[in-house]
Design an enzyme around this catalytic site. Structure first.
Site, PDB file in Angstrom:
ATOM      1  N   LYS A 235       0.856  -1.205   0.000  1.00 37.93           N
ATOM      2  CA  LYS A 235       0.000   0.000   0.000  1.00 37.93           C
ATOM      3  C   LYS A 235       0.888   1.250   0.000  1.00 37.93           C
ATOM      4  O   LYS A 235       0.678   2.183  -0.769  1.00 37.93           O
ATOM      5  CB  LYS A 235      -0.891   0.004   1.230  1.00 37.93           C
ATOM      6  CG  LYS A 235      -1.502   1.365   1.569  1.00 37.93           C
ATOM      7  CD  LYS A 235      -2.348   1.350   2.812  1.00 37.93           C
ATOM      8  CE  LYS A 235      -1.600   1.556   4.078  1.00 37.93           C
ATOM      9  NZ  LYS A 235      -1.313   2.940   4.434  1.00 37.93           N
ATOM     10  N   ASN A 236       1.910   1.262   0.846  1.00 39.92           N
ATOM     11  CA  ASN A 236       2.712   2.481   1.020  1.00 39.92           C
ATOM     12  C   ASN A 236       3.721   2.727  -0.088  1.00 39.92           C
ATOM     13  O   ASN A 236       4.349   3.780  -0.120  1.00 39.92           O
ATOM     14  CB  ASN A 236       3.380   2.487   2.398  1.00 39.92           C
ATOM     15  CG  ASN A 236       2.348   2.652   3.503  1.00 39.92           C
ATOM     16  OD1 ASN A 236       1.183   2.985   3.233  1.00 39.92           O
ATOM     17  ND2 ASN A 236       2.745   2.396   4.731  1.00 39.92           N
TER      18      ASN A 236
ATOM     19  N   ARG B  78      -5.092  10.841   4.640  1.00 41.72           N
ATOM     20  CA  ARG B  78      -4.135  11.927   4.736  1.00 41.72           C
ATOM     21  C   ARG B  78      -2.989  11.774   3.744  1.00 41.72           C
ATOM     22  O   ARG B  78      -2.312  12.732   3.410  1.00 41.72           O
ATOM     23  CB  ARG B  78      -3.634  12.066   6.162  1.00 41.72           C
ATOM     24  CG  ARG B  78      -3.096  10.789   6.769  1.00 41.72           C
ATOM     25  CD  ARG B  78      -2.714  11.024   8.183  1.00 41.72           C
ATOM     26  NE  ARG B  78      -2.095  12.303   8.348  1.00 41.72           N
ATOM     27  CZ  ARG B  78      -0.883  12.635   7.911  1.00 41.72           C
ATOM     28  NH1 ARG B  78      -0.200  11.741   7.213  1.00 41.72           N
ATOM     29  NH2 ARG B  78      -0.378  13.820   8.102  1.00 41.72           N
TER      30      ARG B  78
ATOM     31  N   CYS C  13      -4.659  12.282  12.757  1.00 45.19           N
ATOM     32  CA  CYS C  13      -5.420  11.036  12.656  1.00 45.19           C
ATOM     33  C   CYS C  13      -5.305  10.386  14.033  1.00 45.19           C
ATOM     34  O   CYS C  13      -4.697  10.928  14.946  1.00 45.19           O
ATOM     35  CB  CYS C  13      -4.882  10.142  11.550  1.00 45.19           C
ATOM     36  SG  CYS C  13      -3.408   9.288  12.008  1.00 45.19           S
TER      37      CYS C  13
ATOM     38  N   ARG D 281       0.544  14.328  13.202  1.00 50.29           N
ATOM     39  CA  ARG D 281       1.026  14.081  11.840  1.00 50.29           C
ATOM     40  C   ARG D 281       1.109  15.359  11.006  1.00 50.29           C
ATOM     41  O   ARG D 281       0.467  15.517   9.969  1.00 50.29           O
ATOM     42  CB  ARG D 281       0.196  12.996  11.180  1.00 50.29           C
ATOM     43  CG  ARG D 281       0.229  11.740  12.038  1.00 50.29           C
ATOM     44  CD  ARG D 281      -0.369  10.550  11.438  1.00 50.29           C
ATOM     45  NE  ARG D 281       0.459  10.030  10.352  1.00 50.29           N
ATOM     46  CZ  ARG D 281       0.061   9.001   9.596  1.00 50.29           C
ATOM     47  NH1 ARG D 281      -1.107   8.457   9.793  1.00 50.29           N
ATOM     48  NH2 ARG D 281       0.829   8.558   8.618  1.00 50.29           N
ATOM     49  N   PRO D 282       1.894  16.301  11.483  1.00 48.30           N
ATOM     50  CA  PRO D 282       2.037  17.570  10.743  1.00 48.30           C
ATOM     51  C   PRO D 282       2.672  17.351   9.376  1.00 48.30           C
ATOM     52  O   PRO D 282       3.273  16.307   9.118  1.00 48.30           O
ATOM     53  CB  PRO D 282       2.964  18.388  11.635  1.00 48.30           C
ATOM     54  CG  PRO D 282       3.698  17.389  12.446  1.00 48.30           C
ATOM     55  CD  PRO D 282       2.776  16.236  12.650  1.00 48.30           C
ATOM     56  N   ILE D 283       2.571  18.342   8.510  1.00 49.21           N
ATOM     57  CA  ILE D 283       3.229  18.271   7.197  1.00 49.21           C
ATOM     58  C   ILE D 283       4.136  19.494   7.004  1.00 49.21           C
ATOM     59  O   ILE D 283       4.459  19.882   5.876  1.00 49.21           O
ATOM     60  CB  ILE D 283       2.182  18.205   6.062  1.00 49.21           C
ATOM     61  CG1 ILE D 283       1.164  19.358   6.213  1.00 49.21           C
ATOM     62  CG2 ILE D 283       1.491  16.856   6.024  1.00 49.21           C
ATOM     63  CD1 ILE D 283       0.440  19.676   4.954  1.00 49.21           C
TER      64      ILE D 283
ATOM     65  N   LEU E 220       7.233  19.864   7.303  1.00 52.74           N
ATOM     66  CA  LEU E 220       8.503  19.612   6.583  1.00 52.74           C
ATOM     67  C   LEU E 220       8.269  19.566   5.071  1.00 52.74           C
ATOM     68  O   LEU E 220       9.112  20.007   4.284  1.00 52.74           O
ATOM     69  CB  LEU E 220       9.144  18.321   7.086  1.00 52.74           C
ATOM     70  CG  LEU E 220       9.469  18.304   8.590  1.00 52.74           C
ATOM     71  CD1 LEU E 220      10.063  16.964   9.000  1.00 52.74           C
ATOM     72  CD2 LEU E 220      10.414  19.447   8.956  1.00 52.74           C
TER      73      LEU E 220
ATOM     74  N   ASP F 246       5.021   0.541  12.034  1.00 47.36           N
ATOM     75  CA  ASP F 246       3.812  -0.126  11.529  1.00 47.36           C
ATOM     76  C   ASP F 246       3.707  -1.582  11.960  1.00 47.36           C
ATOM     77  O   ASP F 246       2.716  -2.237  11.662  1.00 47.36           O
ATOM     78  CB  ASP F 246       3.763  -0.039   9.999  1.00 47.36           C
ATOM     79  CG  ASP F 246       3.570   1.388   9.543  1.00 47.36           C
ATOM     80  OD1 ASP F 246       3.750   1.659   8.345  1.00 47.36           O
ATOM     81  OD2 ASP F 246       3.266   2.257  10.386  1.00 47.36           O
TER      82      ASP F 246
ATOM     83  N   ARG G 262      -8.520  -0.401   4.999  1.00 46.56           N
ATOM     84  CA  ARG G 262      -7.741   0.647   4.337  1.00 46.56           C
ATOM     85  C   ARG G 262      -6.393   0.102   3.870  1.00 46.56           C
ATOM     86  O   ARG G 262      -5.806   0.606   2.921  1.00 46.56           O
ATOM     87  CB  ARG G 262      -7.493   1.809   5.306  1.00 46.56           C
ATOM     88  CG  ARG G 262      -8.740   2.544   5.699  1.00 46.56           C
ATOM     89  CD  ARG G 262      -8.406   3.807   6.428  1.00 46.56           C
ATOM     90  NE  ARG G 262      -7.378   4.560   5.698  1.00 46.56           N
ATOM     91  CZ  ARG G 262      -6.884   5.715   6.136  1.00 46.56           C
ATOM     92  NH1 ARG G 262      -7.299   6.210   7.272  1.00 46.56           N
ATOM     93  NH2 ARG G 262      -5.971   6.363   5.451  1.00 46.56           N
TER      94      ARG G 262
END
Ligand code: EPZ
Length: 420
Positions: A22-23, A92, A116, A121-123, A125, A307, A399
Site C-alpha cells: 500500500k505504502n 491523509r 489522525c 502528523r504535521p506536514i 517539513l 507499523d 484501508r
C-alpha cells in the site's frame, strides 16, 4: 458496517500470498501526475486507500481504470489542481499529490490532511521544503494554497526529521524542477526506493537511491515517459502474517515477499525464538514453541518499523516473560493497548513505553479497531484467545489489508466477515 468474528486457539498451516505494498502504491500512483503517457501499474493491493487516491485523481480529471491488481492512469486529461476536503479527510496520504501537481502545473490546492488517530502528523517539513524550492505557500480556510508560476528550482533540502511521504513529495516535486535537488536525511524505506527507481528509469537521474542523501536532477518541466511496472511486496502485511504464525505456533509460508525488506522484523522474531527458511520471494516461519520476551524501539527504516509495533505488542502477550515496547515515531500509537487489556493482556503504559507482563491467557470478547495496524493486532490476539472475538470498526483494517480474513481462513483460521 462489517465486523470480523474469530474463534481462537487454532493452529494455522499453509501458504499466504502477499499483495503489493500500500505504502509504495500511493506515491507511485501520485507519480503518474508527472507522466505524459498512460501509465500501467501491476500488483496493486485491493485496499480502500488505493481506491481513494484513484478517486481523487479522477476528480481532478485523470482517466483511471482498474482490472484485478492492475491499473492504468492517464493524467494527460487532468485539468483540476484542487484536492478537496471530502477526499483528503478520508486519507491523509492524499498530501502526496501536492508535490507532483505543483511541479507540473505551477499551482495546487490541497485540503490540510489534519491529524489522525495515531497522532498530529504535521506536514510542516513538506511545506518548508517546497518553499525552499521557490513555492509560495499560504494556508487559507483549511487549504494549502501553493503556487510556483515559474516552476520549482532545485536546491539543498535538509529534513529536520525523517519523513516518508515528505521525502516522496519532494522527490516528485524535484523530478520536474529546474536543476538539482539534494535531500539530506531522506527516508530510506523500500517504498521510497521503488519511487526513486521508477523515476530513474523514466528519465529523472537520481543518485544515492536507498541512502539518506538523494540528489535528483530535474527535467525542467519536461513530462516523463513511464513504462509499466509492478509494486513491490507489502513488508508490513508480510510481517503481520509472520506474527500470526508466531502467535499461533504455526508453520506458515509467505509467497511474493522480499525478506530483505524485513530485516528488523525477522531479527526480533528470531530473538523471540522463531527461525526462518527463505528464498528469493518466499519466507517460511518455523515458530518458537516458547516465545521469549523482547525489547523493541520503533525507528525509521532500516530500524524496527512503527507499523509493526501493534502486532508485536499482541505477540508479546504470549511470550514467557516481560517485554518492553517503545514507540518513538508517533505520540498516540498505543490505542490497541486498552482493547488488548480487555481481552486479558497485562500491559502498562508509561508515556511512549509499553511494558507487557506475559504470558497471559486472552479471552474472546467484543473489541473495537481504532486504526489500521491496531486492527491487525486485535486479529492476532483473537487467533489465540479463548472463545469468540468480535472485532468492530474494521473499516480501519480495509484501508491497508487486502482480504485479510480470507487469507487467514485459507491457512485454517476460524474467522469470518459479518454484518453488524
Ligand atoms: C508513512 O507515514 C506511512 N504512510 C505510515 O504508515 C508510517 O507509519 C510512517 O510513514 C512512518 O514509517 C504512508 O507511507 C502512506 P512520516 P508519514 O512523515 O509519511 C513527523 C500505515 O500504517 N513529521 O514519516 O505520514 C511525524 O509527526 C501508515 O500504513 C513531522 O513532524 O509519516 C512523525 O512523528 C501509518 N513533520 C514522523 O515525522 C512533517 O512534515 C514520521 O512521520 C512530516 C512528518
Amino acid at each position: 458496517m462489517d465486523y470480523l468474528q474469530a474463534q481462537g486457539v487454532k493452529s494455522l498451516n499453509g501458504t499466504i500470498k502477499i499483495s503489493g505494498a500500500k505504502n509504495a502504491s500511493l506515491p507511485l500512483i501520485a507519480m503518474t501526475i508527472l507522466a505524459k503517457n498512460c501509465v500501467v501499474i501491476k500488483n496493486l493491493p485491493n485496499v480502500v486507500d488505493i481506491k481513494t487516491l484513484l478517486k481523487l485523481l479522477s476528480n481532478l480529471g485523470a482517466k483511471c481504470d482498474s482490472k484485478d491488481d492492475c491499473i492504468t492512469v492517464d493524467t494527460s486529461t487532468l485539468t483540476q489542481t484542487k484536492a478537496t476536503y471530502d477526499i483528503v479527510k478520508t486519507m491523509r496520504a492524499s498530501i502526496l499529490v501536492l508535490g507532483p501537481i505543483l511541479t507540473r502545473f505551477g499551482h495546487c490546492e490541497v485540503s490540510l490532511p489534519g491529524g489522525c488517530a495515531i497522532g498530529q502528523r504535521p506536514i510542516d517539513l513538506h511545506l518548508k521544503a517546497l518553499e525552499q524550492m521557490g513555492a509560495k505557500i499560504d494556508i487559507k480556510a483549511g487549504y494549502i494554497e501553493a503556487t510556483a508560476p515559474n516552476g520549482l528550482v532545485g536546491c539543498e533540502i535538509i529534513f529536520d526529521k525523517v519523513t516518508v511521504t515528505g521525502t516522496a513529495n519532494i522527490i516528485m516535486a524535484a523530478a520536474l524542477a529546474k536543476g538539482n535537488t539534494t535531500i539530506t536525511n531522506a527516508a530510506r524505506e523500500p517504498e521510497v526506493v521503488q519511487l526513486c527507481e521508477i523515476l530513474n528509469q523514466s528519465g529523472v537521474k537520481i543518485d544515492g537511491i536507498g541512502t539518506a542523501i538523494l540528489t535528483i536532477c530535474g527535467t525542467d518541466g519536461k513530462l516523463l515517459e513511464i513504462d509499466e511496472f509492478s509494486i513491490i511486496p507489502d513488508r508490513i502485511e508480510a510481517g503481520t502474517y509472520l506474527c500470526a504464525g508466531a502467535i499461533t505456533k504455526s508453520e506458515l509460508t509467505l509467497e511474493n515477499v522480499n525478506a530483505k525488506h524485513l530485516g528488523a522484523v525477522l531479527a526480533k522474531l528470531e530473538e523471540m525464538g522463531c527461525s526462518f527458511t527463505s528464498t528469493k520471494d518466499t519466507i517460511t516461519l518455523h515458530p518458537a514453541q516458547t516465545l521469549k520476551p523482547v525489547k523493541i524501539v520503533t525507528q525509521e527504516y532500516p530500524g524496527f518499523p512503527t507499523d509493526m509495533q501493534a502486532q508485536f505488542l499482541a505477540l508479546a502477550t504470549q511470550a514467557n516473560g516481560t517485554s518492553i515496547v517503545e514507540e518513538r515515531l508517533f505520540e498516540n500509537r498505543f490505542m490497541h493497548v486498552s482493547e488488548l487489556q480487555r481481552m486479558g493482556a497485562d500491559i502498562s503504559l508509561n508515556g511512549n513505553v509499553a511494558t507487557v507482563n506475559a504470558p497471559t491467557k486472552l479471552s474472546g470478547t467484543d473489541v473495537m479497531a481504532t486504526d489500521l495496524r491496531a486492527s491487525s493486532a486485535l486479529v492476532l490476539a483473537a487467533l489465540v484467545a479463548d472463545g469468540e472475538t468480535d472485532i468492530h470498526r474494521i473499516y480501519h483494517l480495509d484501508r491497508g489489508y487486502d482480504s485479510l480474513e480470507k487469507k487467514l481462513e485459507g491457512v485454517g483460521a476460524n474467522i469470518k466477515r459479518l454484518k453488524e
